[in-house]
Design a protein around this motif. Structure first.
Motif, PDB file in Angstrom:
ATOM      1  N   SER A 129      -2.897  12.941  15.517  1.00 30.61           N
ATOM      2  CA  SER A 129      -2.259  11.991  14.609  1.00 30.61           C
ATOM      3  C   SER A 129      -0.795  12.351  14.481  1.00 30.61           C
ATOM      4  O   SER A 129      -0.443  13.526  14.377  1.00 30.61           O
ATOM      5  CB  SER A 129      -2.905  12.042  13.220  1.00 30.61           C
ATOM      6  N   ILE A 130       0.036  11.342  14.472  1.00 31.47           N
ATOM      7  CA  ILE A 130       1.472  11.555  14.288  1.00 31.47           C
ATOM      8  C   ILE A 130       1.850  10.940  12.951  1.00 31.47           C
ATOM      9  O   ILE A 130       1.650   9.745  12.721  1.00 31.47           O
ATOM     10  CB  ILE A 130       2.282  10.913  15.424  1.00 31.47           C
ATOM     11  N   VAL A 131       2.355  11.782  12.066  1.00 29.92           N
ATOM     12  CA  VAL A 131       2.769  11.344  10.739  1.00 29.92           C
ATOM     13  C   VAL A 131       4.268  11.538  10.630  1.00 29.92           C
ATOM     14  O   VAL A 131       4.779  12.626  10.876  1.00 29.92           O
ATOM     15  CB  VAL A 131       2.042  12.150   9.635  1.00 29.92           C
ATOM     16  N   PRO A 165       0.832  -1.212   0.000  1.00 27.75           N
ATOM     17  CA  PRO A 165       0.000   0.000   0.000  1.00 27.75           C
ATOM     18  C   PRO A 165       0.863   1.258   0.000  1.00 27.75           C
ATOM     19  O   PRO A 165       1.901   1.303   0.625  1.00 27.75           O
ATOM     20  CB  PRO A 165      -0.788  -0.110   1.304  1.00 27.75           C
ATOM     21  N   LYS A 166       0.376   2.245  -0.719  1.00 30.90           N
ATOM     22  CA  LYS A 166       1.095   3.516  -0.780  1.00 30.90           C
ATOM     23  C   LYS A 166       0.227   4.594  -0.153  1.00 30.90           C
ATOM     24  O   LYS A 166      -0.940   4.402   0.090  1.00 30.90           O
ATOM     25  CB  LYS A 166       1.415   3.866  -2.234  1.00 30.90           C
ATOM     26  N   GLY A 167       0.822   5.754   0.088  1.00 34.72           N
ATOM     27  CA  GLY A 167       0.064   6.848   0.667  1.00 34.72           C
ATOM     28  C   GLY A 167       0.551   7.147   2.062  1.00 34.72           C
ATOM     29  O   GLY A 167       1.379   6.450   2.620  1.00 34.72           O
ATOM     30  N   MET A 168       0.005   8.193   2.624  1.00 35.27           N
ATOM     31  CA  MET A 168       0.417   8.642   3.948  1.00 35.27           C
ATOM     32  C   MET A 168      -0.408   7.922   4.994  1.00 35.27           C
ATOM     33  O   MET A 168      -1.636   7.971   4.969  1.00 35.27           O
ATOM     34  CB  MET A 168       0.232  10.159   4.049  1.00 35.27           C
ATOM     35  N   LEU A 169       0.255   7.263   5.906  1.00 34.16           N
ATOM     36  CA  LEU A 169      -0.407   6.558   6.989  1.00 34.16           C
ATOM     37  C   LEU A 169       0.154   7.080   8.301  1.00 34.16           C
ATOM     38  O   LEU A 169       1.371   7.104   8.480  1.00 34.16           O
ATOM     39  CB  LEU A 169      -0.145   5.054   6.867  1.00 34.16           C
ATOM     40  N   PRO A 170      -0.696   7.521   9.218  1.00 36.97           N
ATOM     41  CA  PRO A 170      -0.169   7.991  10.504  1.00 36.97           C
ATOM     42  C   PRO A 170       0.602   6.884  11.212  1.00 36.97           C
ATOM     43  O   PRO A 170       0.271   5.704  11.088  1.00 36.97           O
ATOM     44  CB  PRO A 170      -1.422   8.364  11.303  1.00 36.97           C
TER      45      PRO A 170
END
Length: 149
Positions: free
Chosen positions: A88-90, A62-67
Motif C-alpha cells: 500500500s502506498i500512503v 470522507p475523512k481518514g487515511m486512504l492509500p
C-alpha cells in the motif's frame, strides 16, 4: 498517457506502477486493490457533488487515511489472515520541520552544550576539548543543506 512496458508486462517477475510523484514495483500475480480505486472515486464524486473540486476537501467529504494505491494477491491470497502480504502506498503531508539553525542556534554555543551535557558532563571524569565549531551550507540536488562541524 505515458504507458511503459513494465506496467503491462512483468519484467523479472515484477510489474510497475507509475504515478506523478513515485513508482512502485509489485509481483506479477498481484492485482490492484479495487476497494482503493472505488473509495478514491467515491471521494472525488462526493467532493464534486458538494461543490468542491480536485484537491479541495469539503466538510462532508470522507475523512481518514486512504492509500493512494494498493496491490495484493487475488482474493487476499491463500495465507492465514495475519500472514497475508500486500503493498500500500500512503501519501500524507508532513508538518514542516524547524530549520536546523533554529534548533541548534550558534555553532559554538551548540558545541559547548553538547560537550558539557552529553560527551563530558561534570563528574564524568571525561575531558573534551573543542577544536572548532562552524556552520556551513551546501547545495545538493537542488536543495540547500546546512551542516554543523
Amino acid at each position: 498517457v505515458d504507458l511503459k512496458l513494465d506496467s503491462v508486462y512483468a519484467v523479472n517477475g515484477l510489474r510497475a506502477y507509475y504515478a506523478d510523484e513515485y513508482e512502485a514495483r509489485y509481483p506479477r500475480e498481484w492485482l490492484f486493490d479495487q476497494r482503493v480505486a472505488l473509495a478514491k472515486f467515491g471521494q472525488q464524486d462526493q467532493m464534486f457533488a458538494l461543490g468542491g473540486g480536485p484537491g479541495r476537501r469539503t466538510g462532508g467529504a470522507p475523512k481518514g487515511m486512504l492509500p493512494d494505491a494498493a496491490w495484493g494477491p487475488a482474493g487476499g491470497g491463500t495465507k492465514p489472515l495475519r500472514e497475508r502480504e500486500n503493498l500500500s502506498i500512503v501519501r500524507q503531508a508532513l508538518p514542516r520541520a524547524p530549520a536546523i539553525d533554529d534548533m541548534l542556534g550558534d555553532p559554538e554555543a551548540s558545541l559547548q552544550k553538547l560537550l558539557t551535557e552529553t560527551i563530558a558532563p561534570a563528574g564524568s571524569k571525561k575531558v573534551a576539548t573543542p577544536l572548532r565549531a562552524e556552520r556551513r551550507s551546501k547545495a545538493w540536488r537542488g536543495n540547500e543543506n546546512t551542516y554543523y562541524e
